[in-house]
Design a protein around this motif. Structure first.
Motif, PDB file in Angstrom:
ATOM      1  N   SER A 206      39.024  33.692  55.080  1.00 63.24           N
ATOM      2  CA  SER A 206      38.960  33.003  54.903  1.00 63.24           C
ATOM      3  C   SER A 206      39.129  32.233  53.391  1.00 63.24           C
ATOM      4  O   SER A 206      38.168  32.223  52.966  1.00 63.24           O
ATOM      5  CB  SER A 206      38.038  31.607  55.577  1.00 63.24           C
ATOM      6  N   ALA A 207      40.412  31.441  53.121  1.00 69.16           N
ATOM      7  CA  ALA A 207      40.517  31.591  51.895  1.00 69.16           C
ATOM      8  C   ALA A 207      39.581  30.405  50.238  1.00 69.16           C
ATOM      9  O   ALA A 207      38.975  31.531  49.668  1.00 69.16           O
ATOM     10  CB  ALA A 207      41.796  31.148  51.830  1.00 69.16           C
ATOM     11  N   ILE A 208      38.933  30.166  51.212  1.00 67.81           N
ATOM     12  CA  ILE A 208      37.849  29.327  50.508  1.00 67.81           C
ATOM     13  C   ILE A 208      36.577  30.063  50.410  1.00 67.81           C
ATOM     14  O   ILE A 208      35.966  30.025  48.986  1.00 67.81           O
ATOM     15  CB  ILE A 208      37.167  28.382  51.451  1.00 67.81           C
ATOM     16  N   LEU A 209      35.947  32.080  50.889  1.00 71.40           N
ATOM     17  CA  LEU A 209      35.564  32.755  50.339  1.00 71.40           C
ATOM     18  C   LEU A 209      35.651  33.097  49.211  1.00 71.40           C
ATOM     19  O   LEU A 209      34.673  33.401  48.402  1.00 71.40           O
ATOM     20  CB  LEU A 209      36.005  33.719  51.441  1.00 71.40           C
ATOM     21  N   ALA A 210      37.046  33.456  48.519  1.00 75.33           N
ATOM     22  CA  ALA A 210      37.909  33.941  48.049  1.00 75.33           C
ATOM     23  C   ALA A 210      37.440  33.158  46.731  1.00 75.33           C
ATOM     24  O   ALA A 210      37.249  33.624  45.046  1.00 75.33           O
ATOM     25  CB  ALA A 210      39.139  34.416  47.714  1.00 75.33           C
ATOM     26  N   LEU A 211      38.040  31.669  46.901  1.00 76.05           N
ATOM     27  CA  LEU A 211      37.066  30.194  45.015  1.00 76.05           C
ATOM     28  C   LEU A 211      35.697  30.002  45.428  1.00 76.05           C
ATOM     29  O   LEU A 211      34.700  30.103  44.510  1.00 76.05           O
ATOM     30  CB  LEU A 211      38.180  29.210  45.545  1.00 76.05           C
ATOM     31  N   PHE A 212      34.807  30.159  46.453  1.00 78.92           N
ATOM     32  CA  PHE A 212      33.829  29.515  46.430  1.00 78.92           C
ATOM     33  C   PHE A 212      32.447  30.972  47.352  1.00 78.92           C
ATOM     34  O   PHE A 212      32.868  31.063  47.963  1.00 78.92           O
ATOM     35  CB  PHE A 212      33.435  28.430  47.241  1.00 78.92           C
ATOM     36  N   PRO A 213      32.753  32.649  47.096  1.00 79.57           N
ATOM     37  CA  PRO A 213      31.791  33.078  47.598  1.00 79.57           C
ATOM     38  C   PRO A 213      30.485  32.863  47.680  1.00 79.57           C
ATOM     39  O   PRO A 213      30.241  33.067  48.876  1.00 79.57           O
ATOM     40  CB  PRO A 213      32.380  33.844  46.635  1.00 79.57           C
ATOM     41  N   GLU A 214      30.182  33.034  46.628  1.00 78.88           N
ATOM     42  CA  GLU A 214      28.512  31.852  46.491  1.00 78.88           C
ATOM     43  C   GLU A 214      27.385  30.712  47.733  1.00 78.88           C
ATOM     44  O   GLU A 214      26.884  31.083  48.188  1.00 78.88           O
ATOM     45  CB  GLU A 214      27.738  31.770  45.515  1.00 78.88           C
ATOM     46  N   LEU A 215      28.907  30.056  47.604  1.00 80.56           N
ATOM     47  CA  LEU A 215      28.411  28.779  48.696  1.00 80.56           C
ATOM     48  C   LEU A 215      29.349  29.200  49.981  1.00 80.56           C
ATOM     49  O   LEU A 215      28.569  28.396  51.183  1.00 80.56           O
ATOM     50  CB  LEU A 215      29.729  27.427  48.062  1.00 80.56           C
ATOM     51  N   SER A 216      29.826  30.257  50.162  1.00 83.54           N
ATOM     52  CA  SER A 216      30.367  30.708  51.482  1.00 83.54           C
ATOM     53  C   SER A 216      28.955  31.168  52.351  1.00 83.54           C
ATOM     54  O   SER A 216      28.885  31.384  53.353  1.00 83.54           O
ATOM     55  CB  SER A 216      31.631  31.281  50.936  1.00 83.54           C
ATOM     56  N   ILE A 217      28.664  32.175  51.193  1.00 83.58           N
ATOM     57  CA  ILE A 217      27.674  32.900  51.803  1.00 83.58           C
ATOM     58  C   ILE A 217      26.169  32.286  52.183  1.00 83.58           C
ATOM     59  O   ILE A 217      26.104  32.468  53.325  1.00 83.58           O
ATOM     60  CB  ILE A 217      27.129  34.409  50.879  1.00 83.58           C
ATOM     61  N   ARG A 218      26.096  30.892  51.031  1.00 84.65           N
ATOM     62  CA  ARG A 218      25.393  30.364  51.186  1.00 84.65           C
ATOM     63  C   ARG A 218      25.260  29.529  53.009  1.00 84.65           C
ATOM     64  O   ARG A 218      24.774  29.770  53.408  1.00 84.65           O
ATOM     65  CB  ARG A 218      25.155  29.445  50.209  1.00 84.65           C
ATOM     66  N   LEU A 219      26.220  29.242  53.285  1.00 85.39           N
ATOM     67  CA  LEU A 219      26.534  27.915  54.386  1.00 85.39           C
ATOM     68  C   LEU A 219      26.837  29.625  55.727  1.00 85.39           C
ATOM     69  O   LEU A 219      26.149  28.991  56.724  1.00 85.39           O
ATOM     70  CB  LEU A 219      28.651  27.890  54.588  1.00 85.39           C
TER      71      LEU A 219
END
Length: 294
Positions: A206-219
């Motif tokens: 998902s594109a949001i992973l490329a912009l907010f990778p740390e937050l996405s992994i946190r989620l």
């Protein structure tokens, strides 16, 4: 299937120069940034990576760079082509460059949209002739793969392993999940990733992973830990900012948001143009609010 394709597999943005050439140095930096953030894999050549605007030589170079940067983590190469022969050719290029799996869109040019038998033949030939695991990138509104067709395909194509559900939101993801519980189902509803995980998604591309990778992994980690309250809080904040970033010329918007966060995303490929000042300001406000709230 020897490689583990579960988890967070981030798209990689494709950086271009003023001469419309691929900036391979920046591309390698993007891959490293995502892996350093904890991504379980990367995906070159998808929509966020402007894959429909890449020729095979460019995709080959990107896959090779991703392969070096990802180490033993999976590289899932995007294949966005409008004929079976072209998709097979591009898939073989990606395979030979080091891809572990393919993420393949249905054909998208309106007069070439096939019926169910044609879609079955398309994916059968790509999967069999390339010989890699294939994920359907279900993103084409005029040629959507239904849950019923997906189940039929899964019964007839040995290495069709899953679907990235980009059309229809969380309802369509859930329909795919319950139609074939054994298939991999990837979230692509950027602003509602945790909801997708709660509905049984095996990860996200998902594109949001490329912009907010740390937050996405946190989620993802919050979901794994069962911390519903904090996961819902993070999702709400990402929802708030994402709905204000997404829009026309989407890859250019991602690059503008990255630029504002100190990451050089390069340019998008023509005919995409730079983001206008009003949109730049709106993105800046959204990012500032997110930083205040997270």
């Amino acid at each position: 299937m020897a490689i583990d394709l579960n988890g967070m597999i981030s798209p990689v943005i494709s950086s271009f120069t003023k001469d419309d050439a691929v900036d391979e140095g920046l591309y390698a930096q993007h891959v490293d940034r995502l892996i350093d953030a904890g991504m379980h894999g990367v995906s070159p050549g998808g929509s966020t990576g402007e894959g429909a605007a890449l020729d095979d030589d460019e995709l080959e170079a990107m896959v090779r760079i991703a392969r070096r940067g990802a180490g033993d983590r999976p590289v899932v190469a995007g294949v966005i082509r409008s004929s079976t022969a072209a998709a097979v050719r591009t898939g073989k290029v990606a395979r030979d460059a080091g891809a572990d799996a393919l993420m393949v869109t249905p054909t998208f040019y309106n007069v070439l949209v096939p019926n169910d038998d044609g879609n079955l033949d398309f994916y059968s030939r790509v999967a069999e002739e390339v010989g890699l695991p294939v994920v359907i990138y279900n993103v084409v509104p005029q040629n959507t793969i239904s849950p019923e067709l997906f189940v039929r395909m899964r019964g007839e194509i040995d290495n069709l392993v899953g679907v990235k559900q980009s059309v229809g939101g969380v309802h369509s993801l859930y329909a795919m999940r319950i139609a074939d519980p054994d298939a991999l189902a990837y979230a692509a509803t950027d602003e509602m990733l945790y909801t997708c995980f709660s509905l049984g998604a095996d990860g996200a591309i998902s594109a949001i992973l490329a912009l907010f990778p740390e937050l996405s992994i946190r989620l993802w980690d919050l979901h794994a830990a069962g911390d519903h309250a904090e996961a819902m809080r993070i999702q709400a904040e990402l929802h708030r900012v994402w709905t204000r970033i997404t829009g026309p010329q989407f890859p250019a918007r991602i690059k503008e948001a990255l630029r504002q966060r100190g990451v050089d995303g390069g340019l998008s490929r023509s005919p995409s143009t730079p983001i206008d000042p009003a949109t730049q300001q709106a993105i800046a406000r959204a990012l500032a609010e997110l930083d205040e709230r997270i």
